[in-house]
Design an enzyme around this catalytic site. Structure first.
Site, PDB file in Angstrom:
ATOM      1  N   CYS A   2       6.345 -11.590   6.584  1.00  0.00           N
ATOM      2  CA  CYS A   2       6.344 -12.828   5.804  1.00  0.00           C
ATOM      3  C   CYS A   2       5.199 -12.724   4.807  1.00  0.00           C
ATOM      4  CB  CYS A   2       6.101 -14.031   6.718  1.00  0.00           C
ATOM      5  SG  CYS A   2       7.315 -14.189   8.016  1.00  0.00           S
ATOM      6  N   ARG A  27       8.288  -9.820   0.556  1.00  0.00           N
ATOM      7  CA  ARG A  27       7.927  -9.619   1.963  1.00  0.00           C
ATOM      8  C   ARG A  27       8.850 -10.388   2.889  1.00  0.00           C
ATOM      9  NH1 ARG A  27       2.875  -7.637   2.836  1.00  0.00           N
ATOM     10  NH2 ARG A  27       2.864  -8.602   4.888  1.00  0.00           N
ATOM     11  N   TRP A  75      10.411 -14.189   6.595  1.00  0.00           N
ATOM     12  CA  TRP A  75      11.443 -13.277   7.088  1.00  0.00           C
ATOM     13  C   TRP A  75      11.597 -13.662   8.559  1.00  0.00           C
ATOM     14  CZ3 TRP A  75      12.221  -9.571  10.850  1.00  0.00           C
ATOM     15  CH2 TRP A  75      13.371  -8.777  10.690  1.00  0.00           C
ATOM     16  N   ASN A 101       2.132 -15.185   9.769  1.00  0.00           N
ATOM     17  CA  ASN A 101       2.907 -13.940   9.626  1.00  0.00           C
ATOM     18  C   ASN A 101       2.638 -13.122  10.881  1.00  0.00           C
ATOM     19  OD1 ASN A 101       4.211 -11.626   8.813  1.00  0.00           O
ATOM     20  ND2 ASN A 101       2.496 -10.875   7.586  1.00  0.00           N
ATOM     21  N   GLY A 102       3.692 -12.798  11.615  1.00  0.00           N
ATOM     22  CA  GLY A 102       3.512 -12.013  12.840  1.00  0.00           C
ATOM     23  C   GLY A 102       4.451 -12.520  13.921  1.00  0.00           C
ATOM     24  N   GLU A 493      17.816  10.178   2.052  1.00  0.00           N
ATOM     25  CA  GLU A 493      17.206   9.132   1.215  1.00  0.00           C
ATOM     26  C   GLU A 493      18.263   8.468   0.350  1.00  0.00           C
ATOM     27  OE1 GLU A 493      14.589   7.706   1.565  1.00  0.00           O
ATOM     28  OE2 GLU A 493      14.309   6.649  -0.336  1.00  0.00           O
ATOM     29  N   LYS A 497      19.156   4.442   0.444  1.00  0.00           N
ATOM     30  CA  LYS A 497      19.159   3.577  -0.739  1.00  0.00           C
ATOM     31  C   LYS A 497      20.488   2.837  -0.863  1.00  0.00           C
ATOM     32  CE  LYS A 497      15.801   3.645  -1.058  1.00  0.00           C
ATOM     33  NZ  LYS A 497      14.908   4.282  -0.259  1.00  0.00           N
ATOM     34  N   GLU A 500      21.096   0.139   1.949  1.00  0.00           N
ATOM     35  CA  GLU A 500      20.186  -1.016   2.067  1.00  0.00           C
ATOM     36  C   GLU A 500      20.295  -1.967   0.880  1.00  0.00           C
ATOM     37  OE1 GLU A 500      15.924  -0.434   2.108  1.00  0.00           O
ATOM     38  OE2 GLU A 500      16.088   1.340   0.865  1.00  0.00           O
ATOM     39  N   HIS A 516      31.181  19.637  11.608  1.00  0.00           N
ATOM     40  CA  HIS A 516      30.965  19.256  13.018  1.00  0.00           C
ATOM     41  C   HIS A 516      31.238  17.782  13.246  1.00  0.00           C
ATOM     42  CE1 HIS A 516      29.371  23.270  13.530  1.00  0.00           C
ATOM     43  NE2 HIS A 516      28.659  23.072  12.442  1.00  0.00           N
ATOM     44  N   LYS A 615      10.029  -5.980   2.479  1.00  0.00           N
ATOM     45  CA  LYS A 615       9.388  -4.762   1.987  1.00  0.00           C
ATOM     46  C   LYS A 615       8.470  -4.130   3.015  1.00  0.00           C
ATOM     47  CE  LYS A 615       8.247  -1.675  -1.037  1.00  0.00           C
ATOM     48  NZ  LYS A 615       9.236  -0.624  -1.398  1.00  0.00           N
TER      49      LYS A 615
HETATM   50  C1  AGP Z   1      13.112   2.141   2.313  1.00  0.00           C
HETATM   51  O1  AGP Z   1      13.795   1.917   1.097  1.00  0.00           O
HETATM   52  C2  AGP Z   1      12.850   0.857   3.060  1.00  0.00           C
HETATM   53  N1  AGP Z   1      12.232  -0.132   2.252  1.00  0.00           N
HETATM   54  C3  AGP Z   1      12.121   1.094   4.374  1.00  0.00           C
HETATM   55  O2  AGP Z   1      12.852   2.035   5.116  1.00  0.00           O
HETATM   56  C4  AGP Z   1      10.673   1.610   4.247  1.00  0.00           C
HETATM   57  O3  AGP Z   1      10.660   2.922   3.750  1.00  0.00           O
HETATM   58  C5  AGP Z   1      10.039   1.595   5.640  1.00  0.00           C
HETATM   59  O4  AGP Z   1      10.029   0.272   6.111  1.00  0.00           O
HETATM   60  C6  AGP Z   1       8.619   2.163   5.660  1.00  0.00           C
HETATM   61  O5  AGP Z   1       7.781   1.356   4.857  1.00  0.00           O
HETATM   62  P1  AGP Z   1       6.272   1.874   4.569  1.00  0.00           P
HETATM   63  O6  AGP Z   1       6.400   3.142   3.766  1.00  0.00           O
HETATM   64  O7  AGP Z   1       5.635   0.766   3.806  1.00  0.00           O
HETATM   65  O8  AGP Z   1       5.627   2.130   5.887  1.00  0.00           O
END
Ligand code: AGP
Length: 620
Positions: A2, A27, A75, A101-102, A493, A497, A500, A516, A615
């Site tokens: 959050c 966030r 969040w 936040n937590g 990767e 992308k 998500e 496989h 994020k």
């Molecule tokens: C990747 O696009 C995501 N946002 C997520 O997997 C991110 O890489 C992961 O949460 C790790 O975040 P960080 O690099 O801030 O630790």
């Protein structure tokens, strides 16, 4: 996960609180709220589910007036994303208000005790329990008498958080203590922004950088008291805390959208500069090697390293997988990758010559922080590869290297991946040149690193072409991403992308894994994206592409400029400039980033704030 912000000063708090929320929305964006203490001692609280614009509409033309306030963007962890579960939360008296936040892991037990004492709750959240806990401690202190409302509030926060199991970053204010904020943190980030006649609390510096570049990064078990013209950093267990005032390393406009439609596109287009920032000042022509002074290890200590463990989550984990290949091929040191959330609960055999790296853009990912603390608890040296200066992982590491990518606001990591890849290349080069890598090999890597920014700019010129491809396949029900060797991480990767931000099923695989099981998924409407540069395994990739084409699967291929061998079999071919094999992913991943971006935009998805995501994952 959050975002919280607090303001106390000589101006009306509301604009600062709303502006701060707009910079912290990445966030978490399930709901938002604001509480401002007005001069007559009333707390004006407004909150609602949904995006920040819903709150702005609710506030309308009557913004709360007052010089002290707190706000929150959520969040959801406990309780659905509705109005009642939004923050801020009142205590039982209605005179104390808090944002959090937590995760309060023991909130049910605490809630039962409070309900037994007559407390009534309006939400299903763990956070509201903490608000009541602080309020109850504050109200009990009234009987003691003699203390100021401010000191009573500080004591109440201390007493309450000591009963908590879990994590918190909080901002608290009370109607009895006007123009006074209390903040505290354990496991969730919290910074103090020091202004002129005004002070801020925030989850990260992006919320305050427009108003001040002087920040204090609080540590776990710190507690801070703020007024407009003074602050005090204490320890939860009592006494004053050590702190330092840091300069935020980027300007406010770096965290602005500029002329781009989305932060994600802006950050994709920043990669020529961000990759250059990652290697600037770290190349040594004289030694045909890299310089990473931040590792704080002597050459002999680095030579003694006989095993490396790379730890991260999500994109950072994909970078770690690339790092494994880079270090093993350039420095011949056995290297393994651990998903942070797994590592912290496994008992990975390591010894004094094992070096652990934690990779994290935000430097606050709770699983990566947990892995760091687990390794340090056992006495291992842990280094960080981090973007956010002053973040918890950066501060708790035994050294490391900052990525210098600038703020990454889009939830989907883009420039942080290529910067992490660059830093891991520099690490592999440094370690390799301390072992059996030749001068000429080192010089070739340096040459190719220096050539990367211009080659990235060339790849970015493919943006419109990649947009056309995305639109052509916009109705695809899913997508496969395939690559080999260094580009296996690119495939993973690319898939992350795509899934998500566009919400379609996408998976990444080593190309030969098609045979496989994966190839059972291939149909005429399921595109396969191959990262197939003209490298040592190109022919193997060609075979995999033929297998897909034999089953009428559409193929989008990324290959090297001048290589026309895919023209006859692939449906779409994207050409990237030639570079040495170990650096190709930095170029090949960019078309994958652009493909997912345009695909998601075409499908009407919110690219910067994808559903269910945030994020920085600061809860387990
Ligand atoms: C990747 O696009 C995501 N946002 C997520 O997997 C991110 O890489 C992961 O949460 C790790 O975040 P960080 O690099 O801030 O630790």
């Amino acid at each position: 996960m959050c975002g919280i912000i607090g303001y106390v000063g000589k101006e009306n708090a509301t604009p600062y609180l709303l502006d701060g929320l707009s910079r912290l929305e990445y966030r978490g964006y399930d709901s938002s709220g604001i509480a401002v203490l007005s001069d007559d001692g009333t707390i004006n609280l407004q909150k609602c589910a949904g995006r920040l614009e819903n709150l702005r509409k609710q506030i309308g033309a009557l913004p709360p007036k007052g010089y002290c306030g707190i706000s929150h963007t959520r969040w959801a962890t406990h309780g659905e994303a509705n109005d009642e579960n939004s923050h801020p939360h009142f205590d039982q008296s209605g005179k104390l208000v808090m944002v959090h936040n937590g995760v309060i892991e023991n909130y049910q037990k605490l809630r039962e005790v409070l309900e037994f004492q007559g407390h009534q709750f309006v939400s299903q959240t763990d956070s509201e329990v903490l608000s009541h806990l602080i309020g109850a401690a504050y109200d009990r202190s009234e009987e003691k008498g003699g203390e100021s409302a401010e000191r009573r509030l500080v004591a109440a926060v201390r007493e309450a958080v000591k009963q908590v199991t879990g994590t918190y970053g909080i901002a608290v204010m009370h109607a009895d203590a006007p123009d006074f904020l209390v903040g505290a943190r354990l496991g969730s980030p919290l910074i103090v922004g020091l202004g002129k006649g005004e002070n801020f609390l925030a989850s990260d510096v992006s919320a305050v950088v427009a108003h001040t570049s002087d920040a204090i990064y609080l540590n776990d078990y710190d507690l801070v008291c703020l007024k407009g013209d003074e602050f005090k950093v204490e320890r939860i267990d009592g006494g004053m805390a050590d702190f330092q005032v840091s300069q935020v390393e980027y300007s406010a406009e770096a965290a602005e959208l500029g002329d781009y439609p989305h932060f994600m596109l802006k950050e994709i287009f920043e990669q020529a500069d961000s990759v250059e920032n990652a290697f600037r000042g770290r190349l040594s022509d004289q030694e045909a090697s890299a310089k990473l002074g931040g590792l704080q290890m002597t050459p002999q200590e680095l030579r003694d390293v006989d095993r490396i463990v790379l730890v991260g989550c999500g994109t950072a984990c994909h970078a770690a997988m690339a790092g494994e290949h880079l270090i093993e091929s350039l420095a011949r040191i056995p290297t393994e990758v651990e998903i942070a959330s797994e590592f912290r609960y496994r008992n990975v055999p390591m010894d004094k010559n094992t070096l652990v790296f934690v990779i994290s853009q935000s430097g606050e990912t709770i699983d990566s922080l947990g892995a760091l603390r687990e390794a340090k608890r056992k006495g291992f040296r842990v280094l960080g590869i981090v973007n956010s200066v002053g973040s918890t992982i950066a501060r708790e590491s035994d050294g490391g290297a900052y990525m210098h990518s600038g703020p990454e606001i889009g939830v989907a990591a883009t420039k942080s991946f290529t910067s992490q890849y660059m830093l891991l290349t520099l690490l592999a080069l440094l370690l390799g040149r301390m072992r059996d890598m030749s001068v000429s090999d080192g010089q070739e890597i340096l040459r190719e690193i220096r050539a990367l920014p211009d080659k990235i700019r060339k790849v970015l010129q493919l943006n419109e072409r990649i947009k056309e491809i995305a639109l052509k396949y916009v109705d695809a029900p899913g997508m496969l991403f395939l690559g080999r060797q260094f580009n296996y991480c690119s495939a993973l990767e690319g898939a992350l992308k795509m899934k998500e931000i566009s919400y379609i099923f996408a998976s990444g695989h080593a190309s030969a894994e098609l045979k496989h099981g994966v190839i059972a998924l291939v149909t005429e409407d399921l595109p396969s994206v191959f990262v197939a540069p003209k490298d040592s395994v190109f022919k193997k990739n060609m075979s995999s592409i033929e297998e897909v084409k034999a089953r009428k699967g559409p193929v989008i291929a990324i290959t090297t400029e001048g290589n026309d061998e895919l023209d006859r079999i692939a449906d779409e071919v994207i050409y990237v400039p030639e570079t040495i094999e170990c650096l190709n992913p930095i170029l090949s991943v960019i078309p994958l980033q652009l493909l997912s971006y345009h695909f998601a935009v075409a499908r009407g998805c919110d690219v910067d704030k994808p559903r269910n995501l945030a994020k920085s994952v600061t809860v387990e």
